[in-house]
Write a protein that holds these residues in place. Structure first.
Motif, PDB file in Angstrom:
ATOM      1  N   GLU A 122       0.832  -1.204   0.000  1.00 42.59           N
ATOM      2  CA  GLU A 122       0.000   0.000   0.000  1.00 42.59           C
ATOM      3  C   GLU A 122       0.868   1.256   0.000  1.00 42.59           C
ATOM      4  O   GLU A 122       0.576   2.217  -0.710  1.00 42.59           O
ATOM      5  CB  GLU A 122      -0.930   0.002   1.211  1.00 42.59           C
ATOM      6  CG  GLU A 122      -2.053  -1.006   1.107  1.00 42.59           C
ATOM      7  CD  GLU A 122      -2.890  -1.104   2.369  1.00 42.59           C
ATOM      8  OE1 GLU A 122      -2.710  -0.280   3.288  1.00 42.59           O
ATOM      9  OE2 GLU A 122      -3.726  -2.017   2.428  1.00 42.59           O
ATOM     10  N   GLU A 123       1.925   1.238   0.793  1.00 42.51           N
ATOM     11  CA  GLU A 123       2.827   2.388   0.845  1.00 42.51           C
ATOM     12  C   GLU A 123       3.478   2.619  -0.517  1.00 42.51           C
ATOM     13  O   GLU A 123       3.602   3.752  -0.980  1.00 42.51           O
ATOM     14  CB  GLU A 123       3.903   2.161   1.910  1.00 42.51           C
ATOM     15  CG  GLU A 123       4.787   3.362   2.133  1.00 42.51           C
ATOM     16  CD  GLU A 123       5.768   3.148   3.268  1.00 42.51           C
ATOM     17  OE1 GLU A 123       6.927   3.559   3.106  1.00 42.51           O
ATOM     18  OE2 GLU A 123       5.376   2.578   4.297  1.00 42.51           O
ATOM     19  N   GLY A 124       3.861   1.544  -1.170  1.00 40.82           N
ATOM     20  CA  GLY A 124       4.449   1.648  -2.501  1.00 40.82           C
ATOM     21  C   GLY A 124       3.467   2.206  -3.515  1.00 40.82           C
ATOM     22  O   GLY A 124       3.836   3.009  -4.380  1.00 40.82           O
ATOM     23  N   GLU A 125       2.214   1.795  -3.411  1.00 42.57           N
ATOM     24  CA  GLU A 125       1.185   2.298  -4.325  1.00 42.57           C
ATOM     25  C   GLU A 125       0.960   3.794  -4.118  1.00 42.57           C
ATOM     26  O   GLU A 125       0.777   4.540  -5.086  1.00 42.57           O
ATOM     27  CB  GLU A 125      -0.121   1.529  -4.126  1.00 42.57           C
ATOM     28  CG  GLU A 125      -0.060   0.104  -4.632  1.00 42.57           C
ATOM     29  CD  GLU A 125      -1.300  -0.704  -4.307  1.00 42.57           C
ATOM     30  OE1 GLU A 125      -2.257  -0.158  -3.719  1.00 42.57           O
ATOM     31  OE2 GLU A 125      -1.311  -1.899  -4.634  1.00 42.57           O
ATOM     32  N   ILE A 126       0.988   4.228  -2.873  1.00 41.34           N
ATOM     33  CA  ILE A 126       0.801   5.652  -2.583  1.00 41.34           C
ATOM     34  C   ILE A 126       1.973   6.456  -3.134  1.00 41.34           C
ATOM     35  O   ILE A 126       1.780   7.504  -3.763  1.00 41.34           O
ATOM     36  CB  ILE A 126       0.628   5.884  -1.068  1.00 41.34           C
ATOM     37  CG1 ILE A 126      -0.706   5.290  -0.607  1.00 41.34           C
ATOM     38  CG2 ILE A 126       0.710   7.366  -0.719  1.00 41.34           C
ATOM     39  CD1 ILE A 126      -0.864   5.205   0.894  1.00 41.34           C
ATOM     40  N   LYS A 127       3.189   5.960  -2.929  1.00 39.69           N
ATOM     41  CA  LYS A 127       4.369   6.660  -3.455  1.00 39.69           C
ATOM     42  C   LYS A 127       4.301   6.763  -4.972  1.00 39.69           C
ATOM     43  O   LYS A 127       4.623   7.800  -5.548  1.00 39.69           O
ATOM     44  CB  LYS A 127       5.651   5.942  -3.034  1.00 39.69           C
ATOM     45  CG  LYS A 127       6.003   6.142  -1.588  1.00 39.69           C
ATOM     46  CD  LYS A 127       7.292   5.434  -1.238  1.00 39.69           C
ATOM     47  CE  LYS A 127       7.643   5.635   0.222  1.00 39.69           C
ATOM     48  NZ  LYS A 127       8.907   4.976   0.584  1.00 39.69           N
ATOM     49  N   LYS A 128       3.869   5.697  -5.621  1.00 40.58           N
ATOM     50  CA  LYS A 128       3.752   5.698  -7.080  1.00 40.58           C
ATOM     51  C   LYS A 128       2.690   6.704  -7.528  1.00 40.58           C
ATOM     52  O   LYS A 128       2.904   7.449  -8.490  1.00 40.58           O
ATOM     53  CB  LYS A 128       3.411   4.290  -7.581  1.00 40.58           C
ATOM     54  CG  LYS A 128       3.395   4.168  -9.067  1.00 40.58           C
ATOM     55  CD  LYS A 128       4.780   4.365  -9.643  1.00 40.58           C
ATOM     56  CE  LYS A 128       4.775   4.152 -11.139  1.00 40.58           C
ATOM     57  NZ  LYS A 128       6.065   4.429 -11.741  1.00 40.58           N
ATOM     58  N   ALA A 129       1.562   6.748  -6.826  1.00 41.47           N
ATOM     59  CA  ALA A 129       0.500   7.694  -7.164  1.00 41.47           C
ATOM     60  C   ALA A 129       0.994   9.128  -7.033  1.00 41.47           C
ATOM     61  O   ALA A 129       0.675   9.986  -7.865  1.00 41.47           O
ATOM     62  CB  ALA A 129      -0.722   7.465  -6.275  1.00 41.47           C
ATOM     63  N   ILE A 130       1.794   9.391  -6.021  1.00 43.21           N
ATOM     64  CA  ILE A 130       2.338  10.736  -5.818  1.00 43.21           C
ATOM     65  C   ILE A 130       3.288  11.102  -6.956  1.00 43.21           C
ATOM     66  O   ILE A 130       3.239  12.221  -7.483  1.00 43.21           O
ATOM     67  CB  ILE A 130       3.031  10.834  -4.442  1.00 43.21           C
ATOM     68  CG1 ILE A 130       1.974  10.782  -3.336  1.00 43.21           C
ATOM     69  CG2 ILE A 130       3.878  12.098  -4.340  1.00 43.21           C
ATOM     70  CD1 ILE A 130       2.537  10.605  -1.938  1.00 43.21           C
ATOM     71  N   GLU A 131       4.129  10.175  -7.350  1.00 42.83           N
ATOM     72  CA  GLU A 131       5.053  10.443  -8.460  1.00 42.83           C
ATOM     73  C   GLU A 131       4.292  10.692  -9.761  1.00 42.83           C
ATOM     74  O   GLU A 131       4.645  11.586 -10.535  1.00 42.83           O
ATOM     75  CB  GLU A 131       6.039   9.285  -8.629  1.00 42.83           C
ATOM     76  CG  GLU A 131       7.065   9.206  -7.525  1.00 42.83           C
ATOM     77  CD  GLU A 131       7.833  10.508  -7.331  1.00 42.83           C
ATOM     78  OE1 GLU A 131       8.326  11.076  -8.324  1.00 42.83           O
ATOM     79  OE2 GLU A 131       7.929  10.966  -6.186  1.00 42.83           O
TER      80      GLU A 131
END
Length: 61
Positions: free
Chosen positions: A17-26
């Motif tokens: 989930e944390e990785g998905e959020i970071k990707k969404a931010i990028e």
């Protein structure tokens, strides 16, 4: 299933989930730099309007 197995699964899911959020931010940053509207970014990334507006402040500065 043991407690340790449950914990591992839980932490693995949190990491995903944390990785998905970071990707969404990028992705949001890239789209903002290209002039894409906040509404489209919100719809495309599942970030909130507030989150995208905060990201926009970072990108502009």
């Amino acid at each position: 299933m043991s407690i340790d197995e449950i914990r591992r699964l839980h932490y693995k899911e949190e990491g995903r989930e944390e990785g998905e959020i970071k990707k969404a931010i990028e992705i949001a940053k890239k789209l903002l730099r290209k002039g894409v509207s906040i509404d489209i970014i919100v719809e495309s990334t599942d970030l909130t309007i507030e989150e995208v507006e905060n990201i926009k402040k970072e990108v502009v500065n």
